[in-house]
Design a protein around this motif. Structure first.
Motif, mmCIF file in Angstrom:
data_model
loop_
_atom_site.group_PDB
_atom_site.id
_atom_site.type_symbol
_atom_site.label_atom_id
_atom_site.label_comp_id
_atom_site.label_asym_id
_atom_site.label_seq_id
_atom_site.Cartn_x
_atom_site.Cartn_y
_atom_site.Cartn_z
ATOM 1 N N ARG A 30 6.375 79.710 20.834
ATOM 2 C CA ARG A 30 5.383 79.838 20.374
ATOM 3 C C ARG A 30 5.359 78.808 18.975
ATOM 4 O O ARG A 30 4.124 78.251 18.911
ATOM 5 C CB ARG A 30 5.517 81.089 20.157
ATOM 6 C CG ARG A 30 4.195 81.601 19.199
ATOM 7 C CD ARG A 30 4.415 82.729 18.160
ATOM 8 N NE ARG A 30 4.161 84.018 19.662
ATOM 9 C CZ ARG A 30 3.441 84.945 19.737
ATOM 10 N NH1 ARG A 30 2.463 84.197 19.361
ATOM 11 N NH2 ARG A 30 3.555 85.467 21.372
ATOM 12 N N PHE A 34 2.431 76.566 18.092
ATOM 13 C CA PHE A 34 1.990 76.434 16.524
ATOM 14 C C PHE A 34 1.438 75.021 16.401
ATOM 15 O O PHE A 34 0.551 74.355 15.210
ATOM 16 C CB PHE A 34 2.099 77.360 15.961
ATOM 17 C CG PHE A 34 1.479 77.884 15.314
ATOM 18 C CD1 PHE A 34 0.594 78.272 14.481
ATOM 19 C CD2 PHE A 34 2.100 77.123 13.322
ATOM 20 C CE1 PHE A 34 -0.478 78.956 13.616
ATOM 21 C CE2 PHE A 34 1.557 76.870 12.203
ATOM 22 C CZ PHE A 34 0.296 78.178 11.562
ATOM 23 N N THR A 38 -1.671 73.271 15.629
ATOM 24 C CA THR A 38 -2.211 72.327 14.224
ATOM 25 C C THR A 38 -1.172 70.949 13.482
ATOM 26 O O THR A 38 -1.670 70.877 12.452
ATOM 27 C CB THR A 38 -1.336 73.370 12.373
ATOM 28 O OG1 THR A 38 0.015 73.578 13.112
ATOM 29 C CG2 THR A 38 -1.879 74.938 13.252
ATOM 30 N N TYR A 64 2.355 79.574 8.041
ATOM 31 C CA TYR A 64 0.863 80.127 8.715
ATOM 32 C C TYR A 64 1.479 80.275 9.902
ATOM 33 O O TYR A 64 -0.108 81.430 10.823
ATOM 34 C CB TYR A 64 0.244 78.496 8.909
ATOM 35 C CG TYR A 64 -0.134 78.398 6.937
ATOM 36 C CD1 TYR A 64 -1.070 79.557 6.315
ATOM 37 C CD2 TYR A 64 -0.163 77.374 6.542
ATOM 38 C CE1 TYR A 64 -1.027 79.148 5.256
ATOM 39 C CE2 TYR A 64 -0.296 76.917 5.457
ATOM 40 C CZ TYR A 64 -1.052 77.681 4.957
ATOM 41 O OH TYR A 64 -1.538 77.444 3.459
ATOM 42 N N LEU A 65 2.405 80.304 10.937
ATOM 43 C CA LEU A 65 2.671 80.934 12.464
ATOM 44 C C LEU A 65 2.558 82.979 11.841
ATOM 45 O O LEU A 65 1.723 83.593 12.982
ATOM 46 C CB LEU A 65 3.276 80.236 12.850
ATOM 47 C CG LEU A 65 3.819 81.064 14.197
ATOM 48 C CD1 LEU A 65 2.618 81.469 15.155
ATOM 49 C CD2 LEU A 65 4.899 80.681 14.565
ATOM 50 N N THR A 66 2.768 82.873 11.170
ATOM 51 C CA THR A 66 3.436 84.134 10.781
ATOM 52 C C THR A 66 2.483 85.181 10.120
ATOM 53 O O THR A 66 1.940 86.111 11.250
ATOM 54 C CB THR A 66 4.640 84.244 9.572
ATOM 55 O OG1 THR A 66 5.694 83.826 9.533
ATOM 56 C CG2 THR A 66 5.275 85.505 8.580
ATOM 57 N N LEU A 67 1.740 84.537 9.225
ATOM 58 C CA LEU A 67 0.778 84.553 8.783
ATOM 59 C C LEU A 67 -0.513 84.726 9.987
ATOM 60 O O LEU A 67 -1.370 86.000 10.170
ATOM 61 C CB LEU A 67 -0.152 83.569 8.013
ATOM 62 C CG LEU A 67 -0.856 84.138 7.498
ATOM 63 C CD1 LEU A 67 -1.612 85.759 6.592
ATOM 64 C CD2 LEU A 67 -1.958 83.321 6.628
ATOM 65 N N SER A 68 -0.782 83.974 11.029
ATOM 66 C CA SER A 68 -1.484 83.662 12.259
ATOM 67 C C SER A 68 -1.360 85.195 13.133
ATOM 68 O O SER A 68 -1.691 85.938 13.709
ATOM 69 C CB SER A 68 -1.489 82.654 12.714
ATOM 70 O OG SER A 68 -0.329 82.633 13.832
ATOM 71 N N LEU A 69 -0.072 85.358 12.979
ATOM 72 C CA LEU A 69 0.440 86.489 13.857
ATOM 73 C C LEU A 69 -0.252 88.122 13.261
ATOM 74 O O LEU A 69 -0.315 88.759 14.195
ATOM 75 C CB LEU A 69 1.567 86.573 14.356
ATOM 76 C CG LEU A 69 1.995 85.291 14.438
ATOM 77 C CD1 LEU A 69 3.876 85.617 15.285
ATOM 78 C CD2 LEU A 69 1.549 85.434 16.456
ATOM 79 N N ASN A 88 -12.618 89.038 8.701
ATOM 80 C CA ASN A 88 -12.111 88.816 7.944
ATOM 81 C C ASN A 88 -12.342 87.895 7.052
ATOM 82 O O ASN A 88 -12.490 87.104 6.693
ATOM 83 C CB ASN A 88 -10.685 87.760 8.622
ATOM 84 C CG ASN A 88 -9.625 87.893 9.935
ATOM 85 O OD1 ASN A 88 -9.841 89.158 9.344
ATOM 86 N ND2 ASN A 88 -9.550 87.162 10.229
ATOM 87 N N SER A 145 -4.915 91.469 2.519
ATOM 88 C CA SER A 145 -4.871 91.171 3.761
ATOM 89 C C SER A 145 -6.898 91.899 3.158
ATOM 90 O O SER A 145 -7.158 93.119 2.875
ATOM 91 C CB SER A 145 -5.878 91.140 4.783
ATOM 92 O OG SER A 145 -6.172 90.549 5.499
#
Length: 153
Positions: A30, A34, A38, A64-69, A88, A145
């Motif tokens: 993963r 990502f 990116t 940003y991967l963490t955020l994208s999940l 969003n 968010s």
């Protein structure tokens, strides 16, 4: 199981704890995908041999991967049953407070902190987000968010 709520019910919420979702593993595949998506191929993320000698003892996920999940993890906690469309709207106070080692498990803990009806029929709501790392005290990420949702026509 996700909380099922309508747009009309959501606008009446002043604050609501959504709890925590299930754990999910962040694996190297993963992280690599990502990085490809990116164009962020920093060695700390994609080179396990070099990263083993680095500050974290192995590769780590992109912040940003963490955020994208978050959207997928939030769906596990809440479903707006008559959602027709939405956006969003943005993020406030995003902080990546601890690295996510590849192979670690993360989950989302969330809380609705504010809702409000819009003149165009939508509802704007804020969600406090905490991405936890299994077995660690410090979370991977904290943020707020902001979403706007509209009921089906």
């Amino acid at each position: 199981m996700a909380l099922a709520i309508t747009v009309a019910e959501l606008v009446e919420v002043s604050e609501l704890d959504l709890g925590a979702g299930s754990w999910r593993t962040v694996d190297q595949e993963r992280v690599n995908l990502f990085a490809d998506a990116t164009d962020d191929h920093q060695w700390i993320h994609v080179d396990p041999e070099r990263a083993a000698q680095g500050p974290f003892g192995g590769t780590i996920a992109h912040g940003y991967l963490t955020l994208s999940l978050v959207p997928a993890m939030l769906k596990e906690l809440m479903t707006i049953t008559d959602h027709g469309r939405g956006v969003n709207y943005g993020l406030d106070n995003v902080r990546f407070t601890a690295p996510v080692p590849v192979g670690a498990q993360i989950r989302l803990r969330a809380r609705i902190t504010e809702t409000g009806k819009r003149d165009d029929g939508g509802v704007r709501y804020r969600v406090a987000l905490t991405v936890e790392i299994k077995g660690q005290q410090r979370p991977a990420m904290v943020a707020e968010s902001i979403y706007i949702t509209y009921p089906k026509d």
